[in-house]
Structures are given as C-alpha cells and as structure tokens.
Scaffold this motif. Structure first.
Motif, PDB file in Angstrom:
ATOM      1  N   ASP A   1      46.251 -31.727  78.471  1.00 25.69           N
ATOM      2  CA  ASP A   1      45.580 -31.190  79.697  1.00 25.69           C
ATOM      3  C   ASP A   1      44.381 -30.296  79.229  1.00 25.69           C
ATOM      4  O   ASP A   1      44.319 -29.413  78.520  1.00 25.69           O
ATOM      5  N   THR A   2      43.120 -31.034  79.338  1.00 23.16           N
ATOM      6  CA  THR A   2      42.089 -30.533  78.964  1.00 23.16           C
ATOM      7  C   THR A   2      41.068 -30.148  80.302  1.00 23.16           C
ATOM      8  O   THR A   2      39.912 -30.333  80.218  1.00 23.16           O
ATOM      9  N   SER A   3      41.711 -29.922  81.137  1.00 22.85           N
ATOM     10  CA  SER A   3      40.981 -29.876  82.658  1.00 22.85           C
ATOM     11  C   SER A   3      39.733 -28.793  82.473  1.00 22.85           C
ATOM     12  O   SER A   3      38.983 -28.875  83.087  1.00 22.85           O
ATOM     13  N   LYS A   4      40.299 -27.696  82.108  1.00 26.09           N
ATOM     14  CA  LYS A   4      39.452 -26.566  82.002  1.00 26.09           C
ATOM     15  C   LYS A   4      38.084 -26.685  81.121  1.00 26.09           C
ATOM     16  O   LYS A   4      37.073 -26.256  81.711  1.00 26.09           O
ATOM     17  N   LYS A   5      38.299 -27.579  80.228  1.00 23.08           N
ATOM     18  CA  LYS A   5      37.037 -27.833  79.181  1.00 23.08           C
ATOM     19  C   LYS A   5      36.180 -29.045  80.024  1.00 23.08           C
ATOM     20  O   LYS A   5      35.033 -28.982  80.284  1.00 23.08           O
ATOM     21  N   LEU A   6      36.849 -30.109  80.408  1.00 27.15           N
ATOM     22  CA  LEU A   6      36.274 -31.257  81.257  1.00 27.15           C
ATOM     23  C   LEU A   6      35.639 -30.665  82.281  1.00 27.15           C
ATOM     24  O   LEU A   6      34.541 -31.345  82.705  1.00 27.15           O
ATOM     25  N   PHE A   7      35.960 -29.890  83.104  1.00 29.52           N
ATOM     26  CA  PHE A   7      35.568 -29.412  84.519  1.00 29.52           C
ATOM     27  C   PHE A   7      35.220 -28.026  84.373  1.00 29.52           C
ATOM     28  O   PHE A   7      35.330 -27.228  85.431  1.00 29.52           O
ATOM     29  N   LYS A   8      34.607 -27.464  83.469  1.00 29.20           N
ATOM     30  CA  LYS A   8      34.347 -26.117  83.102  1.00 29.20           C
ATOM     31  C   LYS A   8      33.372 -25.744  84.167  1.00 29.20           C
ATOM     32  O   LYS A   8      33.357 -24.513  84.783  1.00 29.20           O
TER      33      LYS A   8
ATOM     34  N   GLN B   1      29.557 -39.172  86.366  1.00 28.32           N
ATOM     35  CA  GLN B   1      29.972 -38.558  85.210  1.00 28.32           C
ATOM     36  C   GLN B   1      31.395 -37.761  85.513  1.00 28.32           C
ATOM     37  O   GLN B   1      32.201 -37.722  84.762  1.00 28.32           O
ATOM     38  N   LEU B   2      31.204 -37.119  86.790  1.00 30.06           N
ATOM     39  CA  LEU B   2      32.796 -36.709  87.367  1.00 30.06           C
ATOM     40  C   LEU B   2      33.779 -37.613  87.329  1.00 30.06           C
ATOM     41  O   LEU B   2      34.930 -37.192  86.963  1.00 30.06           O
ATOM     42  N   ARG B   3      33.507 -38.489  87.926  1.00 29.36           N
ATOM     43  CA  ARG B   3      34.644 -39.698  88.083  1.00 29.36           C
ATOM     44  C   ARG B   3      34.977 -40.086  86.771  1.00 29.36           C
ATOM     45  O   ARG B   3      36.382 -40.207  86.691  1.00 29.36           O
ATOM     46  N   LYS B   4      34.475 -40.177  85.778  1.00 31.59           N
ATOM     47  CA  LYS B   4      34.819 -40.723  84.315  1.00 31.59           C
ATOM     48  C   LYS B   4      35.637 -39.592  83.771  1.00 31.59           C
ATOM     49  O   LYS B   4      36.611 -39.954  83.227  1.00 31.59           O
ATOM     50  N   ALA B   5      34.969 -38.245  84.024  1.00 28.91           N
ATOM     51  CA  ALA B   5      36.077 -37.307  83.457  1.00 28.91           C
ATOM     52  C   ALA B   5      37.259 -37.123  84.209  1.00 28.91           C
ATOM     53  O   ALA B   5      38.166 -36.830  83.550  1.00 28.91           O
TER      54      ALA B   5
END
Length: 586
Positions: free
Chosen positions: A332-339, A315-319
């Motif tokens: 940039d959606t980093s903060k949401k994707l990797f909250k 799941q992390l790799r796909k994100a």
C-alpha cells in the motif's frame, strides 16, 4: 450471526450506561484531549481534556438538580459546540430526560415539540435567543459556540444574580461556576445519582408538526450497546481525531460522532461551516470524518475537478491503476502516490464514514482508490441508530453497494419478499427504541414481537450483507440525509381554506442533483368561487394556490419547502376508505 466476522471483531470494553462511558473514559484518558475548540471564529484549536469534561458535566448537572429539575425533560438546541454536548451529558447522566431538537425547525415547530415533551428547561445557542424571549418555560439557558475555557485552573465568573441577565435567561458558564461551588460544599446529588440503563432518558423527535411528531424514546442501554457494536467493526483509537460536521441533535452524529469518540478516548473538533471543512480538517489534524453522501460526493467531485483543471487527471488515473496493482500484491503506497490529495485534508485523514442516506458506490470506491478507508452504515433514529455497517476489516470495495451486515447484537430479516427476494427490512436488537413517546398505537404499528419494522425495502446476500433498494414508507430523503415526511407538509397545506386536499412527494432535480419536495394540489373550488365569484378562471386559481403555498413555505424549514406545484381539477385516485393511493397518483 456470521461467525467468520465475529472472529475479527475489535475488542471493546463493557459499559452499562452513558455515565459509565464518561466515568471510565476519564479514568483511562484523564489528561488526553476530548474536544478541540476555538476561542473565536477563525482562530486556532485548543484542547479540552477529559478531566474538564467530567468536571463541567458534574458541575452543570449538580446545578440543574439544585434548581429543582430532577427528572425533568430538558431540551437542547443550537449549533454544534462544546457546551451542547456537556449539557446533553449533564441532563442524561443523572438529572432527567434530554430532548435534542433540530435547529432547522421553524419557531412554531420548536414550540410544539417543547410542549409535546412537556419540557421545563431549554438550552440554546445565542442565535436562538429571540425564539425564546417570550416563550413560557421555567428555565432558559444560553450557551455559546466559541470562547470556552480550556484549562480547569481558569476560573468561571458567577454573576450575583445566579446567571440571569435581566431577560429571564441564564448564562451557561455562570451555572457551571455555581455548580462547582455546590460540589465543593459536598453536594453529590448528581455525582451519586444512580442510572437505570433501561429507563427512558432521551426523546428524539422524528418530525415536527402537531399530527406527525413522533418522539423516539431511548434508554442508556439502547445507546451503549450500539456504541460497543459499532466499535467492533470500526477501529477508533485514542490517537484519532474527528471533525464534527453533522447536526449534533441527529442520532448519527450524537452516537457515532460524539459518544463513540469519547468512549474510545479520542477527540472531536467542531467545524465552522461546510465551506471550511478542508481548512478545519487540516487545522484539527483530523483522522476520522463522519458525514453524509452529499459531503463526500462534493469532496470527491472537487478532487477530480482540480485534477482536470491542473491537467493532472490522466496522471491521477495512472496512479490509481498502479495503486490497485500494488494493493493486490499486499503493498500500500497510497499515502505517497496521493500525497497532494491527502495534504488537502491535513495529511492525517484515514477513515471516512458515511450514513443517513445511500452513497454512490462509485464514490465509495473512489475514496478507497485514493487511500482512504470508507465505511457506510444503515440506521434509524428508532435503532439508536445503527442497524448494519460495513466492517473496516472486510472487502468493502467489492461490496460498495451494500450497507453491511447486521450489528453484532442484532438480527435482520426480510419479510413479505417479492420474486426477487426484496421485502421489508425488520430488525431485532438491544438498540431498538422503547417506543414512541405517548403514542402506543404508533408504537404497536412498528414494534411486533420484539421486531422493529423499518418500512424500508431491501435484500440480504448469501453472506448476510444488506442492500437497500427503496423505501416502503413515504418519506422523502434528500442527499444530505434529511427526512421529509409528506404527511407533515400536507398537514400545513390542507389547513388552508382554499385547498381541498394535497399529495406531497419527492422529485429529482437534475440541476441541483438532489431530491426536492413537490405537491399536487386539489383546490377547494366551492370556497374559491364563493369568495371570488364563478368567473374566477384557471389561471387565477393557479396564481392563488401558488401564493398560498408560498405563504406556507415561509413557516417551514428550507429543506421542507415545496418547490414544484401541480394544480389538479380531478379527484385523486383513492381506496374504498377514501385514502389517497400515492403510487397511483404519481
């Protein structure tokens, strides 16, 4: 200079000295937090304002001058803490010359450096009190790591003995209290002290033995220009908070992790140990973390191990893949994707800066993939320290193997190139040291026509970005950024009567994933046979040498200890002048 870079530099305010740095920051950020400290280990963080920093520096500096320490050399050693940095400022901003010492040195090495620098006083945290109980020095001043006042309205107790505890040790707080009284009576000896930005005010030792100790002499101008140059490529704001984890005596932490933070009006929190990094990051709500590769590689490995353990690795790799696609589109959606990842560090961490050793490009890209901006730099104590650094406005992902272009006021050249364009890195800039303390010959070896010869090997790409490929010098570098000089360890080994000569070098230990110290030792058979008889066999010689090395290790800091020993009967391959040729004996 790359002019396209110059156009993107962040604006900086001009400062001429560290005194100017502190005074101007206090005017700009008076009531903002400068430091975050704890009243007790494990407790919560409390802020100390810039106004108090200025007050405590002025009070302590005034007291030091009142004690007759004007122009004296004064050492500081111990754990990272508020009182350490205040002592540094109180010495360097008007009293004398500050001599920061590595807290991991042996007692013998510390004594040697204090004598070499002719120090008249030493500040130390409580854990080092026994080191100085019987050491002959004019003044011994004890600092504490927890429990500092966080409000100027809180009075400091001044003992009737002027701070002495009966053991000849002065108490730091009592000295500040006494200094405050002197200030109130109109003593402006420290406050009005004039600073010559080009005069030597810092001695930083690169090594610890009698023969190998080299004191790097720095002035205010060296350090302030490096701070301004760094801020042009790394944007720090008053809203930022850093977590101090590297040893504060190290020029990387001192300049980048402390002085630069105060210059920008930001704040620094002191951590409680490596195992508390994540906890302290969250508690301090840190936005910036400055460290060495080992720390970041460890954090990165833990992120993936946790993902594997919880079954979320795919799941992390796909994100990450999705994030890369969105970034390419300017989203940039980093903060949401990797909250969940960001929350482990308090949810505020935005910038990580690596230095002191090369970091695995995979780790740098990995942090970027997870939404953290990661920068890395290359520096040396002799350069205050930064020589080059990757700017935060460039594509560092693409150049993850580089340590960036030269700082704005400096210039890098590669000399004695081989067929691949790899040669020795030399540097010129206002941050280059004044020289080695009382070592004109050693200074002349590395400073030539204004250029500092680093002894490191590398090359520049077409855009002027530097890539480090190896070390010309013999220095052994661990993953934590510790520099171990072979000649230093050899000095101890060769002093033993049972050893003829030795060759110390680094070997990579796969089990520990780090470089360890190894030694080839040629026994002094004449002495051994004379003492133990001609029948003393090879196994007995090996046992004797191992015992000798074990005894020597006890006198060395843990990271310098010899882990692997090879006893050799034949003589080392040498030059015509009888010097051991290192590369031909490894």
């Amino acid at each position: 200079m790359n002019h396209s870079l110059k156009e993107k530099y962040h604006e900086v305010r001009e400062i001429k000295s560290l005194k100017d740095l502190l005074d101007s920051s206090v005017k700009l950020y008076a009531n903002r937090p400068a430091f975050l400290v704890k009243k007790e280990k494990g407790g919560e963080y409390y802020p100390i304002q810039y106004l108090q920093v200025k007050n405590d520096v002025d009070a302590l500096g005034t007291k030091l001058i009142d004690m007759g320490l004007k122009d004296a050399k004064i050492a500081v050693i111990g754990e990272n803490c508020y009182e350490w940095i205040i002592s540094y400022f109180a010495v360097v901003n008007g009293t004398g010359v500050v001599v920061p010492l590595d807290k991991e040195l042996s007692k013998e090495e510390i004594y040697n450096l204090l004598r070499t620098a002719d120090c008249r006083a030493v500040f130390f945290t409580k854990g080092y009190e026994e080191y100085f109980a019987d050491f002959d020095i004019d003044y011994k001043i004890r600092m504490k790591t927890y429990g500092d006042r966080t409000d100027l309205s809180q009075p400091l107790a001044e003992s009737s003995s002027g701070g002495e505890d009966g053991k000849g040790i002065l108490d730091w707080e009592s000295m500040v209290a006494a200094g405050e009284k002197l200030l109130h009576t109109g003593n402006h000896s420290f406050v009005d002290a004039e600073i010559d930005p080009y005069e030597m005010k810092v001695i930083l030792f690169t090594s610890g033995t009698t023969d190998a100790a080299k004191g790097v002499m720095l002035c205010h101008h060296n350090i302030t220009t490096n701070i301004m140059d760094t801020c042009k490529i790394a944007y720090i704001t008053p809203e930022d908070r850093s977590l101090s984890i590297l040893p504060i005596h190290h020029t990387f932490e001192s300049t980048m992790g402390m002085l630069l933070i105060l210059y920008r009006g930001a704040s620094a929190a002191f951590y409680e140990g490596l195992k508390y990094v994540n906890k302290n990051l969250a508690e301090a709500q840190a936005t910036v973390l400055i460290g060495v590769p080992l720390i970041f590689e460890s954090i990165y490995d833990k992120i993936w191990k946790q993902a594997e353990k919880t079954g979320k690795a795919n799941q992390l790799r796909k994100a990450i893949k999705l994030n890369k696609t969105l970034k390419a589109m300017g989203i940039d959606t980093s903060k949401k994707l990797f909250k969940s990842v960001h929350e482990k560090f308090g949810g505020k961490l935005r910038l990580v800066i690596s230095g002191a050793a090369a970091i695995d490009p995979k780790v740098l890209r990995g942090f970027e993939d997870l939404g953290f901006k990661m920068l890395q730099g290359y520096g040396l104590t002799e350069c205050s320290p930064l020589v080059s650094g990757s700017p935060d406005f460039c594509n560092n992902y693409k150049k993850a193997g580089s340590v960036g272009p030269a700082v704005s006021s400096g210039e890098i050249k590669i000399v004695d190139k081989d067929e691949d364009g790899i040669g020795e890195i030399i540097f010129k800039g206002p941050n280059v040291m004044l020289g080695y303390y009382n070592m004109p010959d050693k200074t002349a070896e590395v400073l030539k026509d204004g250029w500092f010869y680093t002894g490191d090997l590398g090359f520049l790409d077409e855009e002027g970005w530097l890539y480090i490929t190896g070390r010309k010098k013999n220095v052994i570098v661990t993953k934590t950024g510790k520099n171990i000089y072979p000649e230093e360890v050899e000095y101890y080994i060769n002093r033993n009567k049972y050893i003829q000569e030795s060759l110390v070098h680094g070997t990579f230990d796969e089990d520990n994933d780090d470089t360890q110290v190894s030694a080839q030792v040629r026994p002094n058979y004449d002495v051994i046979y004379e003492e133990f008889g001609e029948s003393f066999g090879d196994e007995e010689v090996q046992s004797l040498i191992k015992r000798v090395i074990s005894e020597i290790n006890e006198k060395l800091p843990i990271y310098k200890r010899v882990r692997n020993i090879a006893v050799r009967k034949d003589e080392f391959i040498k030059t015509t002048t009888k010097k051991i040729q290192r590369h031909k004996n490894l």
